[in-house]
Design an enzyme around this catalytic site. Structure first.
Site, PDB file in Angstrom:
ATOM      1  N   SER A  60       0.825  -1.209   0.000  1.00 36.48           N
ATOM      2  CA  SER A  60       0.000   0.000   0.000  1.00 36.48           C
ATOM      3  C   SER A  60       0.862   1.263   0.000  1.00 36.48           C
ATOM      4  O   SER A  60       2.005   1.269   0.437  1.00 36.48           O
ATOM      5  CB  SER A  60      -0.907   0.022   1.225  1.00 36.48           C
ATOM      6  OG  SER A  60      -1.632  -1.180   1.332  1.00 36.48           O
TER       7      SER A  60
HETATM    8  N1  SAH Z   1      -0.822  -5.169   4.117  1.00 33.73           N
HETATM    9  C1  SAH Z   1      -0.132  -5.449   2.883  1.00 33.73           C
HETATM   10  C2  SAH Z   1      -1.018  -5.129   1.672  1.00 33.73           C
HETATM   11  C3  SAH Z   1      -1.139  -6.342   0.838  1.00 33.73           C
HETATM   12  S1  SAH Z   1      -2.319  -6.330  -0.469  1.00 33.73           S
HETATM   13  C4  SAH Z   1       1.209  -4.758   2.813  1.00 33.73           C
HETATM   14  O1  SAH Z   1       1.498  -3.925   3.680  1.00 33.73           O
HETATM   15  O2  SAH Z   1       2.007  -5.059   1.919  1.00 33.73           O
HETATM   16  C5  SAH Z   1      -3.595  -7.369   0.207  1.00 33.73           C
HETATM   17  C6  SAH Z   1      -3.208  -8.781   0.569  1.00 33.73           C
HETATM   18  O3  SAH Z   1      -4.386  -9.420   1.049  1.00 33.73           O
HETATM   19  C7  SAH Z   1      -2.698  -9.631  -0.584  1.00 33.73           C
HETATM   20  O4  SAH Z   1      -1.442 -10.139  -0.265  1.00 33.73           O
HETATM   21  C8  SAH Z   1      -3.742 -10.754  -0.702  1.00 33.73           C
HETATM   22  O5  SAH Z   1      -3.182 -12.007  -1.055  1.00 33.73           O
HETATM   23  C9  SAH Z   1      -4.299 -10.792   0.709  1.00 33.73           C
HETATM   24  N2  SAH Z   1      -5.631 -11.384   0.860  1.00 33.73           N
HETATM   25  C10 SAH Z   1      -6.719 -11.252   0.060  1.00 33.73           C
HETATM   26  N3  SAH Z   1      -7.756 -11.946   0.558  1.00 33.73           N
HETATM   27  C11 SAH Z   1      -7.311 -12.549   1.711  1.00 33.73           C
HETATM   28  C12 SAH Z   1      -7.924 -13.405   2.682  1.00 33.73           C
HETATM   29  N4  SAH Z   1      -9.194 -13.822   2.600  1.00 33.73           N
HETATM   30  N5  SAH Z   1      -7.168 -13.824   3.727  1.00 33.73           N
HETATM   31  C13 SAH Z   1      -5.883 -13.439   3.852  1.00 33.73           C
HETATM   32  N6  SAH Z   1      -5.250 -12.631   2.962  1.00 33.73           N
HETATM   33  C14 SAH Z   1      -5.963 -12.184   1.900  1.00 33.73           C
END
Ligand code: SAH
Length: 222
Positions: A60
């Site tokens: 993000s």
């Molecule tokens: N917080 C992260 C942002 C990652 S983007 C950072 O700081 O880099 C969102 C993430 O959510 C992705 O890696 C995706 O694989 C994960 N995601 C999506 N649905 C999910 C679920 N049901 N359970 C766990 N992770 C999930």
């Protein structure tokens, strides 16, 4: 420009954009974002921009991380759940502000990389799990704070609201309207139910309610 100069420029930009919580700013300053971005984007690690990570996911934008962290109102007494570990950057920032951070990611390769970063940075108060975060983490519930970093539907997942302590706060991007618009929503659990505030528009990758089949839980070879 040196990393320190870029860092200071970013912190100043975050302050101008409404990040006033000095603890949040200090946590952002202390976590080396360059360790969380792909090597090919190293020069942009301290720019205020989202960047691609593996498997079509994103780390993000720092402003979104800072504002969502500020909106969560975390203290060092809190047990916090994050859904969507991704690169691990948001988890690392939260871990500096809370007592214990639990983070769930559905894509195992991303989780493995994030775990290596937590280890290298000695962020020992982070516990991770591979799986579907929409189910929450019942064994560790209730949580004082929950942050979801992928976009849900119109309502937050029921398991997550159930695992929020009374008096607790959840920050989650939810669908708003018909055109794929999303808003960060803050939900407070009170004695009698849930209060909801719409904060600001965002763009997150979708929250998917499953664990990929080719990535299903398996026994560790060790
Ligand atoms: N917080 C992260 C942002 C990652 S983007 C950072 O700081 O880099 C969102 C993430 O959510 C992705 O890696 C995706 O694989 C994960 N995601 C999506 N649905 C999910 C679920 N049901 N359970 C766990 N992770 C999930």
């Amino acid at each position: 420009m040196t990393i320190d100069a870029r860092k200071i420029r970013l912190i100043m930009a975050l302050r101008r954009s409404g990040v006033t919580d000095t603890k949040v700013l200090a946590a952002i300053e202390r976590i080396p974002r360059e360790m969380f971005v792909p090597a090919s984007f190293l020069d942009q690690a301290w720019e205020d921009t989202a960047l691609p990570i593996d498997l079509g996911q994103t780390i993000s934008q720092p402003l979104v991380v800072a504002l969502m962290t500020q909106a969560l109102e975390v203290t060092d007494r809190h047990r916090v759940l994050e859904v969507g570990t991704g690169s691990g950057y948001q988890a690392a920032v939260l871990s500096r502000l809370c007592r214990r951070l639990y983070s769930i990611e559905r894509l195992r390769p991303l989780l493995s990389e994030a775990e290596k970063r937590f280890h290298a940075l000695r962020l020992h108060n982070i516990t991770t799990r591979h799986g579907d975060g929409t189910r929450g983490w019942p064994e560790a519930a209730p949580f004082h704070r929950i942050m979801v970093t992928a976009a849900g539907g119109l309502e937050p997942p029921k398991d997550l609201t159930e695992q929020l302590a009374v008096g607790g706060v959840m920050v989650i991007p939810l669908a708003a309207g018909n055109y794929g618009d999303q808003r960060v929503v803050r939900i407070r659990r009170t004695d009698h139910g849930f209060d909801r505030e719409d904060l600001w528009p965002v763009r997150f990758v979708p929250l998917l309610s499953d664990t990929p089949p080719d990535d299903a839980p398996r026994a560790d070879p060790a």
